[in-house]
Design an enzyme around this catalytic site. Structure first.
Site, PDB file in Angstrom:
ATOM      1  N   TYR A 223       0.879  -1.173   0.000  1.00 57.42           N
ATOM      2  CA  TYR A 223       0.000   0.000   0.000  1.00 57.42           C
ATOM      3  C   TYR A 223       0.913   1.219   0.000  1.00 57.42           C
ATOM      4  O   TYR A 223       1.694   1.420   0.935  1.00 57.42           O
ATOM      5  CB  TYR A 223      -0.918   0.006   1.230  1.00 57.42           C
ATOM      6  N   HIS A 255      -4.043  -2.684  -8.177  1.00 56.39           N
ATOM      7  CA  HIS A 255      -5.244  -3.410  -7.764  1.00 56.39           C
ATOM      8  C   HIS A 255      -6.384  -2.459  -7.409  1.00 56.39           C
ATOM      9  O   HIS A 255      -7.493  -2.616  -7.865  1.00 56.39           O
ATOM     10  CB  HIS A 255      -4.915  -4.297  -6.568  1.00 56.39           C
ATOM     11  N   HIS A 256      -6.120  -1.476  -6.539  1.00 52.16           N
ATOM     12  CA  HIS A 256      -7.117  -0.427  -6.311  1.00 52.16           C
ATOM     13  C   HIS A 256      -6.440   0.843  -5.803  1.00 52.16           C
ATOM     14  O   HIS A 256      -5.289   0.811  -5.365  1.00 52.16           O
ATOM     15  CB  HIS A 256      -8.249  -0.880  -5.382  1.00 52.16           C
ATOM     16  N   HIS A 326      -2.854   0.440  -3.997  1.00 51.30           N
ATOM     17  CA  HIS A 326      -2.593  -0.950  -3.600  1.00 51.30           C
ATOM     18  C   HIS A 326      -1.980  -1.671  -4.796  1.00 51.30           C
ATOM     19  O   HIS A 326      -2.626  -1.849  -5.826  1.00 51.30           O
ATOM     20  CB  HIS A 326      -3.899  -1.622  -3.178  1.00 51.30           C
ATOM     21  N   HIS A 405     -17.340  -2.006   3.783  1.00 56.72           N
ATOM     22  CA  HIS A 405     -15.995  -2.121   4.366  1.00 56.72           C
ATOM     23  C   HIS A 405     -16.009  -2.990   5.616  1.00 56.72           C
ATOM     24  O   HIS A 405     -16.791  -2.772   6.546  1.00 56.72           O
ATOM     25  CB  HIS A 405     -15.469  -0.732   4.732  1.00 56.72           C
ATOM     26  N   HIS A 407     -12.788  -5.589   7.875  1.00 52.59           N
ATOM     27  CA  HIS A 407     -11.384  -6.015   7.842  1.00 52.59           C
ATOM     28  C   HIS A 407     -11.305  -7.472   7.373  1.00 52.59           C
ATOM     29  O   HIS A 407     -12.144  -7.915   6.593  1.00 52.59           O
ATOM     30  CB  HIS A 407     -10.739  -5.765   9.197  1.00 52.59           C
ATOM     31  N   MET A 480     -14.433  -4.360  11.588  1.00 52.34           N
ATOM     32  CA  MET A 480     -15.336  -3.256  11.303  1.00 52.34           C
ATOM     33  C   MET A 480     -16.541  -3.792  10.539  1.00 52.34           C
ATOM     34  O   MET A 480     -16.475  -4.872   9.941  1.00 52.34           O
ATOM     35  CB  MET A 480     -14.641  -2.187  10.459  1.00 52.34           C
TER      36      MET A 480
END
Length: 610
Positions: A223, A255-256, A326, A405, A407, A480
């Site tokens: 990242y 990737h993003h 990422h 979202h 984890h 989360m």
């Protein structure tokens, strides 16, 4: 009976009228038409080397996807398909293989040991196999749902695509085991919403937020964080769209990407250009968390509705932005340079409404926890009717996009709108959610939320590989459950989330002690994570915790952007009463289809079409 023939003048008049009508229709048709787009608007590289490239289009009328698979370096065959989490076992596959003499194309499936079997129901239909200058192009189609128990149901959320390369001929399909192949997975949203492109303003300008010639580390996951800033005195604008900029040749690495705006309360932010987990990263960068744009592999440009835009710049807004990229580099390629990023399109002509972003789901707190060794444990967060009644305007708000979202243990996420005690519609659902693939997704249909409505967000977790309870929190090994909804008009309500009342959780720990001995410390100095760590996780304690979360009062966070709650009593609130739930969607079987072939299709892959 004789019909009188028209005079020359009448005939000319009729002809002229017909021509005029035709021209009117033609002009109207041309005014409403746009330049034809590629027949395959969506494209992704499947493998890190870029030898397999997938393109596709979606027909919602026919409930069918057309795939085009480009194989740049064909060896003895290729397999492609889908599975629940990207496994090659229990996967729904289509396989091109050769026995050394002939080539075959067939719908197949793999068993729990990875052995491949021909499917009795051939739902992948080969339309063309053709050699091109780039390689072998396979064009085939498949319905969303087939009602074949061996097939994957293609749904709105994330799809885990799998692929494999056959290096040598096989005398039969049943002789192939996926464990012996070069395989991989790619995540994507196949069913893109069919959203029309809104009109864009004439004074639109662009700004590129890009990584500055980054040397991509030779490791699987990186990242990368980069801080940049808007020009001095940059006035208030509206972002109306954004799109990815991916450095040519790096399509399989990037990737993003996300662009965040930093918190306005800090005068300045230090420059930084490096891995996000670096010890050299200034801690102040943790305050750059307001999402302006987010892109993931396979996504195209993101458009705001014609009547709304996302405000940035001007008074009360930070000039500092953080780009996060990422890089997914499973081949651990060294020496690759990258300047990818996101291009923002913005206008000084402010639209009628500011768009806003609201957090739904669970508060980041350890009182919400998942026991270890769970396959599908559900936690639910609420945005209650009391909060929406107080904080939303009388005309309500309109949700047009959503970013889910969790984890690492998150497996499913869904947000449902309820009104008058009845679930009315799904805001966003992803039954194959992956924490490694998060993007802002435009909704197929705008969802309107009125004062007094309830928004219920549920997350399903898998903790089979955990030995201790997983508690809620900010850490990557904590959990989360969030849905960032994008809506207009913007309100003061920025966070509408809940958690179980802490006092009732302490009653649970006392209850556990009564039946299991004094194993859980209920003394004031013990933290909630420490208490959860000492719970003996037998089936009874698991069921009681799940039941507690299903009936105990909640603490509501009905917060303004300043992190201050709206005025009112928000502790010990009852759970919203839901008297009617939405039925789970049932797969639609394709209407009458032609008889599927009994076996695989013989394919000519030597020259032209097969």
């Amino acid at each position: 009976m004789k019909v009188p023939s028209p005079s020359v003048r009448e005939a000319a008049s009729m002809y002229g009228t017909a021509v005029a009508i035709f021209l009117v229709i033609l002009v109207a048709a041309l005014q409403g038409s746009e330049p034809p787009e590629s027949p395959f608007p969506y494209r992704i590289p499947l493998d890190p080397e870029g030898t397999l490239e997938l393109s596709w289009n979606v027909s919602y009328v026919q409930e069918t996807i057309h795939f085009q698979l480009l194989v740049r370096e064909l060896k003895a065959g290729v397999l492609f398909g889908m599975s629940d989490r990207g496994e090659l076992e229990n996967a729904d596959l289509v396989v091109l293989w050769t026995d050394g003499d002939s080539a075959y194309f067939g719908d197949a499936w793999s068993d729990q040991k990875g052995w491949i079997h021909l499917d009795a129901q051939q739902d992948y239909q080969l339309l063309r196999a053709q050699r091109t200058p780039e390689g072998l192009s396979l064009l085939f189609k498949r319905p969303f749902g087939t009602c074949d128990p061996k097939d994957y149901l293609i749904e709105d959320g994330t799809v885990h695509l799998v692929y494999g390369v056959l290096e040598e001929p096989f005398w039969s399909l049943e002789a192939i085991n996926t464990s012996a192949l070069h395989t991989g997975l790619q995540r994507v949203q196949l069913l893109k919403p069919n959203v029309s492109v809104p009109a864009l303003p004439a004074d639109m300008r662009t700004m590129e937020v890009r990584a500055p010639d980054v040397l991509v580390p030779g490791q699987e996951t990186t990242y990368w964080c980069y801080i940049t800033e808007l020009p001095d005195g940059f006035p208030r604008h509206h972002i109306v769209m954004y799109e990815p900029i991916v450095t040519e040749g790096n399509e399989a690495l990037v990737h993003h990407m996300e662009v965040f705006q930093c918190a306005a309360e800090f005068e300045s932010f230090p420059q930084f250009n490096g891995p996000c987990d670096s010890k050299m990263k200034p801690s102040r960068l943790n305050y750059c968390r307001h999402v302006l744009a987010a892109w993931a592999l396979g996504a195209k440009a993101f458009y705001y509705p014609e009547e709304a835009g996302l405000a940035f710049g001007g008074a009360g807004s930070s000039r500092f932005l953080r780009l996060e990229v990422h890089y997914h580099n499973p081949l651990k390629i060294e020496g690759r340079r990258d300047s990818s990023g996101i291009r923002l399109y913005y206008t000084a002509t402010l639209r009628r409404f500011d768009a806003g972003i609201m957090e739904l789901g669970l508060v980041y707190t350890p009182v919400m926890a998942i026991p270890p060794q769970e396959t599908a444990f559900v936690l639910t967060g609420y945005c209650t009717d009391k909060c929406t009644q107080l904080a939303l305007p009388p005309s309500g708000i309109h949700i047009f996009a959503s970013q889910l979202h969790t984890h690492l243990t998150g497996r499913k996420v869904v947000t449902v709108l309820a009104r008058d005690g009845r679930e009315r519609e799904v805001v966003n659902r992803d039954d194959h959610y992956s924490p490694h693939f998060q993007e802002i997704r435009m909704l197929k249909k705008v969802v309107s939320v009125h004062p007094g409505d309830v928004l219920i967000t549920s997350c399903t977790y898998n903790t089979e590989d955990r030995k201790l309870a997983t508690v809620g929190g900010f850490g990557i090994l904590e959990e989360m459950c969030v849905n960032y909804v994008h809506y207009y008009p913007q309100t003061q309500l920025e966070l509408c989330k809940s958690a179980v009342d802490p006092g009732f959780l302490q009653k649970y720990f006392h209850f556990v002690n009564r039946f299991n001995g004094e194993e859980v410390c209920t003394c004031p100095q013990a933290s909630v994570p420490e208490q959860f760590a000492t719970v003996p996780w037998n089936s009874f304690n698991r069921q009681v915790l799940s039941a507690l979360y299903g009936f105990a009062p909640i603490s509501m966070h009905c917060n303004k952007s300043s992190a201050v709650r709206f005025q009112g009593e928000w502790n010990l609130q009852p759970l919203p009463e839901i008297i009617s739930k939405l039925e789970e969607p049932t797969p639609q079987c394709p209407a009458s289809r032609g008889r599927s072939p009994a076996g695989p299709t013989v394919v000519d892959i030597g020259g032209g079409k097969g």
